[in-house]
Design a protein around this motif. Structure first.
Motif, PDB file in Angstrom:
ATOM      1  N   LEU A   1       0.815  -1.214   0.000  1.00 12.74           N
ATOM      2  CA  LEU A   1       0.000   0.000   0.000  1.00 12.74           C
ATOM      3  C   LEU A   1       0.853   1.270   0.000  1.00 12.74           C
ATOM      4  O   LEU A   1       0.555   2.223  -0.722  1.00 12.74           O
ATOM      5  N   GLY A   2       1.895   1.292   0.828  1.00 13.89           N
ATOM      6  CA  GLY A   2       2.679   2.513   0.983  1.00 13.89           C
ATOM      7  C   GLY A   2       3.713   2.743  -0.101  1.00 13.89           C
ATOM      8  O   GLY A   2       3.998   3.897  -0.439  1.00 13.89           O
ATOM      9  N   ASN A   3       4.286   1.674  -0.663  1.00 10.05           N
ATOM     10  CA  ASN A   3       5.369   1.833  -1.628  1.00 10.05           C
ATOM     11  C   ASN A   3       4.976   1.530  -3.065  1.00 10.05           C
ATOM     12  O   ASN A   3       5.752   1.813  -3.988  1.00 10.05           O
ATOM     13  N   ILE A   4       3.811   0.928  -3.281  1.00  8.57           N
ATOM     14  CA  ILE A   4       3.396   0.570  -4.644  1.00  8.57           C
ATOM     15  C   ILE A   4       2.112   1.294  -5.036  1.00  8.57           C
ATOM     16  O   ILE A   4       2.073   2.054  -6.003  1.00  8.57           O
ATOM     17  N   ILE A   5       1.046   1.075  -4.246  1.00 12.83           N
ATOM     18  CA  ILE A   5      -0.258   1.625  -4.631  1.00 12.83           C
ATOM     19  C   ILE A   5      -0.319   3.127  -4.411  1.00 12.83           C
ATOM     20  O   ILE A   5      -0.711   3.881  -5.308  1.00 12.83           O
ATOM     21  N   GLU A   6       0.068   3.586  -3.216  1.00 14.14           N
ATOM     22  CA  GLU A   6      -0.039   5.022  -2.921  1.00 14.14           C
ATOM     23  C   GLU A   6       0.802   5.882  -3.852  1.00 14.14           C
ATOM     24  O   GLU A   6       0.292   6.879  -4.389  1.00 14.14           O
ATOM     25  N   PRO A   7       2.091   5.561  -4.121  1.00 11.58           N
ATOM     26  CA  PRO A   7       2.857   6.397  -5.064  1.00 11.58           C
ATOM     27  C   PRO A   7       2.281   6.385  -6.474  1.00 11.58           C
ATOM     28  O   PRO A   7       2.422   7.368  -7.203  1.00 11.58           O
ATOM     29  N   ARG A   8       1.635   5.286  -6.868  1.00  9.14           N
ATOM     30  CA  ARG A   8       1.068   5.234  -8.218  1.00  9.14           C
ATOM     31  C   ARG A   8      -0.047   6.253  -8.380  1.00  9.14           C
ATOM     32  O   ARG A   8      -0.188   6.867  -9.448  1.00  9.14           O
ATOM     33  N   PHE A   9      -0.844   6.448  -7.337  1.00 13.02           N
ATOM     34  CA  PHE A   9      -1.929   7.427  -7.409  1.00 13.02           C
ATOM     35  C   PHE A   9      -1.435   8.836  -7.087  1.00 13.02           C
ATOM     36  O   PHE A   9      -1.887   9.816  -7.668  1.00 13.02           O
ATOM     37  N   MET A  10      -0.492   8.940  -6.154  1.00 13.02           N
ATOM     38  CA  MET A  10      -0.047  10.256  -5.706  1.00 13.02           C
ATOM     39  C   MET A  10       1.037  10.824  -6.602  1.00 13.02           C
ATOM     40  O   MET A  10       1.125  12.036  -6.793  1.00 13.02           O
ATOM     41  N   GLY A  11       1.835   9.954  -7.191  1.00 10.56           N
ATOM     42  CA  GLY A  11       2.891  10.410  -8.074  1.00 10.56           C
ATOM     43  C   GLY A  11       3.863  11.314  -7.346  1.00 10.56           C
ATOM     44  O   GLY A  11       4.207  11.101  -6.195  1.00 10.56           O
ATOM     45  N   ARG A  12       4.268  12.398  -8.033  1.00  6.37           N
ATOM     46  CA  ARG A  12       5.204  13.353  -7.449  1.00  6.37           C
ATOM     47  C   ARG A  12       4.491  14.625  -7.031  1.00  6.37           C
ATOM     48  O   ARG A  12       5.099  15.672  -6.879  1.00  6.37           O
ATOM     49  N   GLY A  13       3.188  14.530  -6.893  1.00  7.12           N
ATOM     50  CA  GLY A  13       2.417  15.723  -6.569  1.00  7.12           C
ATOM     51  C   GLY A  13       2.687  16.277  -5.187  1.00  7.12           C
ATOM     52  O   GLY A  13       2.379  17.422  -4.908  1.00  7.12           O
ATOM     53  N   LEU A  14       3.271  15.468  -4.306  1.00  7.84           N
ATOM     54  CA  LEU A  14       3.524  15.923  -2.944  1.00  7.84           C
ATOM     55  C   LEU A  14       4.570  17.035  -2.935  1.00  7.84           C
ATOM     56  O   LEU A  14       4.420  18.037  -2.252  1.00  7.84           O
ATOM     57  N   GLY A  15       5.662  16.848  -3.717  1.00  9.93           N
ATOM     58  CA  GLY A  15       6.627  17.918  -3.885  1.00  9.93           C
ATOM     59  C   GLY A  15       7.422  18.260  -2.651  1.00  9.93           C
ATOM     60  O   GLY A  15       7.796  19.415  -2.459  1.00  9.93           O
ATOM     61  N   LEU A  16       7.694  17.288  -1.767  1.00 11.75           N
ATOM     62  CA  LEU A  16       8.501  17.514  -0.570  1.00 11.75           C
ATOM     63  C   LEU A  16       9.610  16.479  -0.533  1.00 11.75           C
ATOM     64  O   LEU A  16       9.403  15.314  -0.888  1.00 11.75           O
ATOM     65  N   SER A  17      10.790  16.896  -0.095  1.00  7.00           N
ATOM     66  CA  SER A  17      11.876  15.934   0.039  1.00  7.00           C
ATOM     67  C   SER A  17      11.636  15.040   1.262  1.00  7.00           C
ATOM     68  O   SER A  17      10.919  15.410   2.195  1.00  7.00           O
ATOM     69  N   THR A  18      12.249  13.876   1.242  1.00  7.36           N
ATOM     70  CA  THR A  18      12.077  12.924   2.342  1.00  7.36           C
ATOM     71  C   THR A  18      12.600  13.505   3.652  1.00  7.36           C
ATOM     72  O   THR A  18      11.991  13.312   4.712  1.00  7.36           O
ATOM     73  N   LEU A  19      13.728  14.216   3.587  1.00  7.15           N
ATOM     74  CA  LEU A  19      14.290  14.829   4.799  1.00  7.15           C
ATOM     75  C   LEU A  19      13.334  15.867   5.369  1.00  7.15           C
ATOM     76  O   LEU A  19      13.124  15.931   6.584  1.00  7.15           O
ATOM     77  N   VAL A  20      12.740  16.687   4.498  1.00  4.86           N
ATOM     78  CA  VAL A  20      11.800  17.713   4.960  1.00  4.86           C
ATOM     79  C   VAL A  20      10.573  17.068   5.593  1.00  4.86           C
ATOM     80  O   VAL A  20      10.062  17.546   6.617  1.00  4.86           O
ATOM     81  N   VAL A  21      10.088  15.973   5.006  1.00  9.90           N
ATOM     82  CA  VAL A  21       8.934  15.264   5.570  1.00  9.90           C
ATOM     83  C   VAL A  21       9.252  14.775   6.981  1.00  9.90           C
ATOM     84  O   VAL A  21       8.449  14.925   7.906  1.00  9.90           O
ATOM     85  N   PHE A  22      10.452  14.207   7.153  1.00  8.09           N
ATOM     86  CA  PHE A  22      10.828  13.691   8.476  1.00  8.09           C
ATOM     87  C   PHE A  22      11.008  14.828   9.475  1.00  8.09           C
ATOM     88  O   PHE A  22      10.545  14.744  10.630  1.00  8.09           O
TER      89      PHE A  22
END
Length: 357
Positions: free
Chosen positions: A278-299
């Motif tokens: 769900l988190g690494n396959i399905i969710e990125p497929r629907f969300m794509g790169r629309g989030l626009g935040l780096s992983t470090l910034v998210v953490f």
């Protein structure tokens, strides 16, 4: 000329100091005013998630007031049902936490004794001085209790949701009249609403599916309080990176207490499979790169908003950071900060090429 340069530098330093001081004052005020701000943020969150249903009904020529009433009634029904189903589980689990913690330490002592028999010398006392496995079960209870404390203002939250949903259709017109710069304001406003709405819609759907599957999985494995672990998985999935891990730990420990190491490993594998799919396959497929935040910034946003507003701040860390990023993008002087908050340059290049075409 030489006299103006030191004065300009001095003015710049004073401006930076004043900005930092003002920022600290604002943060202190936000932390002190969390009893007012958090219910409002939750109301905004619920309004954004439920607004597509209102828009769909109004498109079918349902009166807006009736559409809002139906959506709010559905919220009340779902909330009441969850409270009735899960409230007992939360109370019983909280009462049993001391028993579970003592039994967990007994199981760990037995496991260390077995390892000692195999010639693996580990000091249990030293480990327990630094790590308390039973604290994870108390953490789950504290998270739910902290979230429930915010929802004690349920009537105020629902009333705010009603007013937001009633006003949402007229807000663009008000913004146009207030600013008089529709061409400059509306692209950023539309981008902001679309980004937040898309993120919350996808995240809520994925979290709901995850919560249902986790409930079913731990119920099949015979772990106590399956509804509680499903609710925890649903809520903590909003917390990026570590939320799913935090949600899994208490259920795995309880499985270890009830059935031993083998069943706990099977429960762990189930959590891993669900979160990877769900988190690494399905969710990125629907969300794509629309989030626009780096992983470090998210953490880092998770740590910052959690420090500022506790559990609710952690749950809303990504939407709040997205709001800040989009606000920074709307001003030429602060756009460089928005770029720093964004994804790596390797992910930005394809987007820039697409825009150029």
């Amino acid at each position: 000329m030489s006299e103006k340069a030191p004065q300009s530098k001095k003015a710049t330093r004073v401006g930076v100091l004043l900005t930092v001081a003002a920022l600290f004052i604002i943060l202190a005020g936000m932390r002190e005013a969390q009893e007012i701000l958090l219910p409002f943020l939750i109301a905004v969150f619920l309004a954004v998630v439920s607004s597509p249903a209102v828009f769909w009904m109004t498109a079918k020529r349902v009166p807006r007031a009736l559409a809002v009433l139906l959506v709010v009634a559905a919220m009340v029904g779902v909330g009441t049902g969850l409270a009735a189903l899960i409230g007992t589980s939360v109370n019983n689990f909280s009462r049993n936490i001391p028993t579970y913690q003592s039994r967990l330490q007994e199981e760990i002592s037995a496991l260390f004794g077995w390892l000692d028999g195999l010639g693996i010398d580990l000091s249990l006392d030293v480990l327990l001085d630094y790590v308390d496995p039973g604290a994870a079960m108390g953490l789950a209870s504290n998270l739910l209790t902290g979230l429930g404390g915010v929802f004690t203002n349920a009537f105020l939250i629902l009333l705010t949701v009603v007013f937001i949903l009633l006003e949402v259709s007229s807000f663009p017109g008000k913004l146009r009249i207030a600013t008089g710069e529709a061409k400059l304001v509306f692209p950023h406003f539309t981008k902001f609403t679309d980004s937040v709405k898309g993120y919350l819609a996808i995240k809520t759907a994925v979290s709901l599916v995850l919560g249902v599957l986790v409930t079913f999985w731990v119920w099949v494995m015979g772990v106590d309080f399956p509804l509680l672990w499903g609710l925890l998985a649903f809520l903590l999935n909003y917390i990026p990176n570590i939320g799913s891990i935090i949600a899994a730990v208490p259920a795995v420990l309880l499985a270890f207490i009830q059935f031993g190491f083998g069943t706990a490993m099977i429960v762990t594998i189930g959590y891993l499979v669900l979160n990877v799919v769900l988190g690494n396959i399905i969710e990125p497929r629907f969300m794509g790169r629309g989030l626009g935040l780096s992983t470090l910034v998210v953490f880092l946003s998770l740590i910052f908003w959690g420090w500022l507003w506790g559990t609710v701040g952690m749950l809303l860390s990504v939407p709040l950071t997205m709001t800040v990023k989009i606000a920074l993008e709307s001003n030429e002087r602060t756009r460089w900060l928005a770029v720093l908050l964004g994804p790596p340059v390797s992910e930005l290049m394809p987007q820039a090429e697409g825009i150029g075409e």
